[in-house]
Design a protein around this motif. Structure first.
Motif, mmCIF file in Angstrom:
data_model
loop_
_atom_site.group_PDB
_atom_site.id
_atom_site.type_symbol
_atom_site.label_atom_id
_atom_site.label_comp_id
_atom_site.label_asym_id
_atom_site.label_seq_id
_atom_site.Cartn_x
_atom_site.Cartn_y
_atom_site.Cartn_z
ATOM 1 N N GLU A 313 22.717 -5.762 19.856
ATOM 2 C CA GLU A 313 22.223 -4.538 20.492
ATOM 3 C C GLU A 313 22.636 -3.275 19.734
ATOM 4 N N SER A 314 23.558 -3.420 18.755
ATOM 5 C CA SER A 314 24.031 -2.253 18.005
ATOM 6 C C SER A 314 23.407 -2.159 16.615
ATOM 7 N N ALA A 315 22.531 -3.096 16.268
ATOM 8 C CA ALA A 315 22.015 -3.185 14.899
ATOM 9 C C ALA A 315 21.302 -1.905 14.465
ATOM 10 N N ASP A 316 20.422 -1.399 15.305
ATOM 11 C CA ASP A 316 19.657 -0.199 14.934
ATOM 12 C C ASP A 316 20.571 1.010 14.765
ATOM 13 N N GLU A 317 21.529 1.144 15.666
ATOM 14 C CA GLU A 317 22.465 2.266 15.585
ATOM 15 C C GLU A 317 23.311 2.182 14.316
ATOM 16 N N ALA A 318 23.778 0.959 13.995
ATOM 17 C CA ALA A 318 24.606 0.767 12.801
ATOM 18 C C ALA A 318 23.819 1.074 11.530
ATOM 19 N N LYS A 319 22.576 0.631 11.491
ATOM 20 C CA LYS A 319 21.721 0.890 10.326
ATOM 21 C C LYS A 319 21.541 2.386 10.114
ATOM 22 N N GLU A 320 21.229 3.107 11.179
ATOM 23 C CA GLU A 320 21.032 4.552 11.068
ATOM 24 C C GLU A 320 22.326 5.253 10.670
#
Length: 412
Positions: A313-320
């Motif tokens: 669930e944190s993948a998009d936030e981590a990428k950004e």
């Protein structure tokens, strides 16, 4: 550094020898390094160089794998072939008392590789099994997919191990042709150290290498890193997201400013808990157990790359966040405190990098191969010691190409 570069003439070919005498231990470490002969030469047969190296580890045709291995073991001799992107390496190690036997066995191997279909089938079976296991190694998959993005259309887009499909297609004649092109005096750099005088070593090397032909000189190939920022996401049954990222880094192996890249890379992602990536991603936000990034400078290619693992669930936030951290790093630079910490670590840990003969030989070869003087490392440390904040930040700002990040993500 006490290593020197000498020359020996074999069949009218001048062969460079990177040599260091070390009488502390009665050993000999010899590497036959064939330049421009790594998996950059796989062409349309991905995994060929790797498979060829493994065949050379199967002894001679006359003795076979088991008997040849027994001869090595009886005298505690290590003989091993390996492959990198740019080089094909045959390494021999032995104690001084059995130097002649070790060199004799190496000569037998060079003259009579174990070209046997049953041996190749065995190697291919083992390699295929290894590749099948990697189908569930999500770090491997994410890393492989990133290289397909960054180095599309080049030999570096494929893993050195090849694929199950490409390995299946490789035949004995392909390996013979590969080794025939690679093992050539025109491609050879000898790297050797240990308890031996060079004059004595020279005689032994000429005897060892006199039967190697000098017909082929492999061409060096450069690889350009893609600056087209892309995102490749692969869906897998996994409990967390695996995020690999990379971008171009414009430099050359001989660039005099590479010491600044070493310091900048250390601060951005290479210093563990002190790095920007780790501090912002793990310490402040708890998004990952670890996060790393570093600049990779090679003779054939250069790039910035890094990786992390995080909750699905944190993948998009981590990428950004990775993009934000890199952008801010380039735009605003580093602090004096970060520079001082980087200097202290890099300068303080230097003795650990040259403790062993193997480490010193590796460094000496790398410097020679890249066309640098043997005192280059010491001069680099002096430049790092004198580096000021304004110069470093100006350098970082000049490399805004690292902001063109591509991502390879494996997630559910």
């Amino acid at each position: 550094m006490s290593a020197t570069v000498k020359q020996i003439k074999i069949n009218d070919i001048e062969i460079p020898v990177v040599f260091e005498q070390d009488k502390n231990l009665p050993i000999l470490n010899l590497q036959l390094v064939f330049k421009n002969s790594g998996y950059m030469q796989d062409k349309n047969k991905s995994g060929l160089a790797s498979l060829s190296a493994k065949l050379l580890n199967e002894g001679t045709k006359e003795l076979g794998s088991t008997k040849f291995a027994q001869k090595l073991e009886d005298s505690a001799i290590s003989l091993h072939s390996s492959v990198g992107f740019e080089t094909f390496v045959i390494e021999l190690s032995s104690i001084k008392d059995v130097n002649d036997k070790a060199l004799s066995l190496l000569k037998e191997l060079l003259n009579d590789p174990n070209y046997d279909k049953k041996v190749l089938d065995k190697i291919k079976t083992i390699k295929t099994g290894s590749l099948k296991r990697k189908e569930n190694d999500f770090d491997y998959i994410a890393s492989k997919n990133l290289k397909e993005i960054l180095f599309a259309g080049t030999a570096l887009q494929n893993p050195s191990s090849g694929s199950i499909e490409s390995i299946e297609k490789i035949k004995l004649v392909d390996i013979k042709k590969f080794l025939d092109n690679a093992i050539d005096l025109n491609n050879l750099i000898v790297v050797v150290g240990g308890d031996i005088e060079f004059d004595e070593l020279s005689v032994k090397l000429k005897k060892l290498l006199k039967n190697i032909k000098a017909k082929n000189s492999n061409k060096f190939k450069t690889v350009k890193t893609s600056d087209k920022a892309q995102v490749k996401t692969l869906e897998k049954e996994t409990q967390q997201a695996y995020i690999y990222f990379g971008s171009p880094f414009e430099t050359t192996a001989k660039n005099e400013d590479n010491y600044k890249a070493k310091v900048a890379s250390f601060i951005l992602g290479g210093s563990g808990f002190g790095s920007r990536l780790m501090e912002e991603i793990r310490v402040k936000r708890g998004l990952a157990y670890s996060a790393y990034g570093y600049v990779s400078i090679n003779k054939s290619h250069n790039y910035f790359t890094g990786y992390l693992q995080t909750k699905l669930e944190s993948a998009d936030e981590a990428k950004e966040l990775v993009s934000e951290i890199v952008n801010e790093f380039v735009n605003k630079g580093v602090t004096q405190e970060e520079l001082d910490a980087a200097k202290n670590f890099i300068l303080g840990s230097e003795p650990l990098r040259t403790e062993t003969l193997s480490q010193r030989l590796h460094r000496a070869f790398t410097l020679f191969y890249r066309g640098l003087d043997f005192d280059h490392s010491q001069k680099e440390l002096e430049k790092i010691q004198a580096l000021n904040l304004d110069d470093l930040n100006e350098y970082i700002k000049s490399h805004d190409e690292i902001k063109k990040l591509s991502f390879s993500i494996v997630r559910k």
